[in-house]
Write an enzyme that holds these catalytic residues in place. Structure first.
Site, short mmCIF file in Angstrom:
data_model
loop_
_atom_site.label_atom_id
_atom_site.label_comp_id
_atom_site.label_asym_id
_atom_site.label_seq_id
_atom_site.Cartn_x
_atom_site.Cartn_y
_atom_site.Cartn_z
N TYR A 142 59.39 -52.72 27.36
CA TYR A 142 60.64 -52.93 26.63
C TYR A 142 61.76 -52.04 27.18
O TYR A 142 62.93 -52.23 26.84
CB TYR A 142 60.46 -52.66 25.12
CG TYR A 142 59.60 -53.69 24.40
CD1 TYR A 142 58.88 -54.65 25.11
CD2 TYR A 142 59.49 -53.69 23.02
CE1 TYR A 142 58.09 -55.57 24.46
CE2 TYR A 142 58.69 -54.62 22.36
CZ TYR A 142 57.99 -55.56 23.10
OH TYR A 142 57.20 -56.47 22.44
N LYS A 191 44.94 -53.38 28.69
CA LYS A 191 44.53 -54.54 29.50
C LYS A 191 44.13 -53.99 30.87
O LYS A 191 44.69 -54.38 31.91
CB LYS A 191 45.68 -55.56 29.56
CG LYS A 191 45.32 -56.88 30.21
CD LYS A 191 44.38 -57.75 29.41
CE LYS A 191 43.98 -58.99 30.18
NZ LYS A 191 42.88 -59.75 29.54
N ASP A 223 43.09 -58.66 24.40
CA ASP A 223 42.72 -60.02 23.97
C ASP A 223 41.56 -59.95 22.99
O ASP A 223 41.55 -60.63 21.95
CB ASP A 223 42.44 -60.95 25.16
CG ASP A 223 41.64 -60.31 26.27
OD1 ASP A 223 41.29 -59.11 26.17
OD2 ASP A 223 41.32 -61.01 27.25
N ASP A 247 53.56 -53.97 19.23
CA ASP A 247 54.49 -54.88 18.56
C ASP A 247 53.73 -56.12 18.09
O ASP A 247 53.83 -56.54 16.93
CB ASP A 247 55.59 -55.26 19.58
CG ASP A 247 56.70 -56.08 18.97
OD1 ASP A 247 56.84 -56.08 17.74
OD2 ASP A 247 57.45 -56.73 19.74
N ASP A 251 52.12 -57.08 13.99
CA ASP A 251 52.47 -58.30 13.23
C ASP A 251 51.19 -59.02 12.80
O ASP A 251 51.10 -59.51 11.67
CB ASP A 251 53.32 -59.26 14.08
CG ASP A 251 54.82 -59.00 13.93
OD1 ASP A 251 55.19 -57.84 13.67
OD2 ASP A 251 55.60 -59.95 14.06
C1 IPM Z 1 59.57 -54.51 15.69
C2 IPM Z 1 60.52 -55.60 16.14
C3 IPM Z 1 61.38 -55.06 17.26
C4 IPM Z 1 60.47 -54.61 18.38
C5 IPM Z 1 62.46 -56.03 17.77
C6 IPM Z 1 63.35 -56.53 16.66
C7 IPM Z 1 63.26 -55.43 18.88
O1 IPM Z 1 59.81 -56.72 16.54
O2 IPM Z 1 60.06 -53.46 15.25
O3 IPM Z 1 58.37 -54.72 15.77
O4 IPM Z 1 60.08 -55.42 19.21
O5 IPM Z 1 60.12 -53.44 18.41
MG MG Z 2 57.76 -56.62 16.06
#
Ligand code: IPM
Ligand code: MG
Length: 358
Positions: A142, A191, A223, A247, A251
Site C-alpha cells: 500500500y 505467502k 490462502d 486488510d 474483513d
Molecule cells: C481498512 C480500509 C482501508 C485500508 C482503506 C479504506 C484505505 O479498507 O482500514 O481496512 O485498506 O486500510
Molecule cells: Mg479494509
C-alpha cells in the site's frame, strides 16, 4: 484529566457513529471525572469537497498535537472517479503514515449473543473465538513504489511489496507482546512459497519466536489462513501479517463475528497517541438514516481509553455495557439476523442503550 481528542468524522455514516462514540465518552468522562475536548478536523471526501485535497496539512498538525485521534470512515461513490492520489482513501493512508502508526490491532471476538448472526455453522460458533489481528499498517504494497508504464504489450501498471527487517521486527514484537498477555500463540501469515518479501518476513519472525519461547509460534500461508478462519477460527489467538493480507483477513474475520459493524481497531506507533477507527467503511447506502451500527466505533473509543489514555476501568465499563445491551436483545439492522425476539433499533437508540448500561 482533560484529554484533547482530534475527531475526523469523515464521510457516509462516519459523522453518526463518531457522534455516538463521543456521547459515550462524555458520559464516561462525567462518571469517572475526566473531560474531553473534541476538536474536529477534515479528511477524506469531506476534505476534498471543502478544500480540494483529501488530507489538509491542518488535519495532520491537529492530530499530531492531540492526545489521540478518532476517525469514522472515509470514501464514497461521489469521489470514486478521482485519480488515485486525491481519493479519500489516500487521506487515511497519509494520516497513518504521518502519525507513524505502524501497528494496527483488530480484535475479532464472537459475542455469544451474536452467534446466530455469524454465517458460520453452530458446530463452529459453539466453540467461540477470540482473535487479535496485528496488521502492519505503514509499509508493504500500500506504500510501495507504484506507477504505470509502457510494457512489451502496451500500457501496464505495477505496485510493489517491500518490507525491511526493521519494519517486520517492530510489528512482530507487537504480536508477541500481545500473545504474552493472552493465550500465548502467534500465527504469522505470509505467502512465503511465492514472495521474497514473505520469505524475509518469515526469517525475522522465526528469530523473534526464539526470543519468546513461552509463545507457541506457527507460520501459515495466506490462502490456507483464509480457509482456516472459516473452518476453525478458535485455533487462532494472535495473527500477525502484512498490510494487505491484514486488510483482507480482518474483513473476513469481522464477518465471522456477525457483522463488520462490530470490529474496532487501534493504530499505534512509537508514542501513546493512537488512531482509533472502526474497521468498516463509510456505508454510503445507509448514511444519514439512523441505521448504522455504532458499536465498532464505541468499542474503538474503549480501546483508546485503555491503550492511549491509560484508562482501563473506563474501557472495561464500555465493553461490559456493549455486551449487556446485546444480551438484552437490542440490535442494529446489520446484526439482527433472523430471530423474531430481538429488538431492532437505530444508531441513536443503540448509543443511548449502551450509555444506560455503563
Ligand atoms: C481498512 C480500509 C482501508 C485500508 C482503506 C479504506 C484505505 O479498507 O482500514 O481496512 O485498506 O486500510
Ligand atoms: Mg479494509
Amino acid at each position: 484529566m482533560k484529554y484533547n481528542i482530534a475527531l475526523i468524522k469523515g464521510d457516509g455514516i462516519g459523522p453518526e457513529i463518531i457522534d455516538g462514540a463521543c456521547e459515550v465518552l462524555e458520559f464516561v468522562g462525567k462518571k469517572y471525572g475526566h473531560s474531553f475536548n473534541f476538536v474536529p478536523y477534515l479528511a477524506g471526501g469531506a476534505a476534498i469537497d471543502a478544500t480540494g485535497e483529501p488530507l489538509p496539512e491542518e488535519t495532520i498538525k491537529g492530530c499530531l498535537a492531540s492526545d489521540s485521534i478518532m476517525l469514522g470512515a472515509v470514501g464514497g461513490p461521489k469521489w470514486d472517479a478521482l485519480p488515485g492520489n486525491i481519493r479519500p482513501e489516500k487521506a487515511l493512508l497519509g494520516l497513518r503514515s504521518a502519525l507513524g502508526v505502524y501497528s494496527n490491532i483488530r480484535p475479532a471476538r464472537l459475542f455469544k449473543s451474536l452467534a446466530s448472526a455469524s454465517p458460520l455453522d453452530k458446530k463452529i460458533t459453539s466453540k467461540g473465538f477470540d482473535i487479535v489481528i496485528v496488521r502492519e499498517l505503514t509499509g508493504g504494497i500500500y506504500f510501495g513504489v507504484n506507477g504505470r508504464r509502457e510494457g512489451k504489450d502496451g500500457l501496464e501498471a505495477y505496485d510493489t511489496e517491500c518490507y525491511s527487517v526493521k519494519e517486520i521486527e517492530r510489528i512482530g514484537r507487537v504480536a508477541f507482546k500481545q500473545a504474552m498477555g493472552r493465550r500465548k500463540k502467534v500465527t504469522s501469515i505470509d505467502k512465503a512459497n511465492v514472495l521474497e518479501s514473505s520469505r524475509l518476513w518469515r526469517e525475522v519472525m522465526h528469530r523473534l519466536a526464539s526470543e519468546y519461547p513461552e509463545v507457541e509460534y506457527e507460520d501459515m500461508l495466506v490462502d490456507n489462513a483464509a480457509m482456516q478462519l472459516i473452518k476453525n477460527p478458535s485455533q487462532f489467538d494472535v495473527i500477525v501479517t502484512s498490510n494487505m493480507f491484514g486488510d483482507i483477513l480482518s474483513d473476513e474475520a469481522s464477518q465471522l463475528t456477525g457483522s463488520i459493524g462490530m470490529l474496532a481497531s487501534s493504530s499505534l506507533g512509537a508514542s501513546k497517541r493512537g488512531l482509533y477507527e472502526p474497521i468498516h467503511g463509510s456505508a454510503p447506502d445507509i448514511a444519514g438514516q439512523d441505521k448504522a451500527n455504532p458499536i465498532a466505533t464505541i468499542l474503538s473509543a474503549a480501546m483508546m481509553l485503555r491503550d492511549s489514555l491509560g484508562r482501563k476501568r473506563e474501557a472495561k465499563a464500555i465493553e461490559k455495557a456493549v455486551e449487556k445491551t446485546l444480551r438484552a436483545g437490542y440490535r442494529t439492522p446489520d446484526i439482527a439476523g433472523e430471530s423474531k425476539t430481538v429488538k431492532v433499533i437505530g444508531t441513536k437508540e443503540m448509543t443511548q442503550r449502551i450509555i444506560e448500561n455503563i
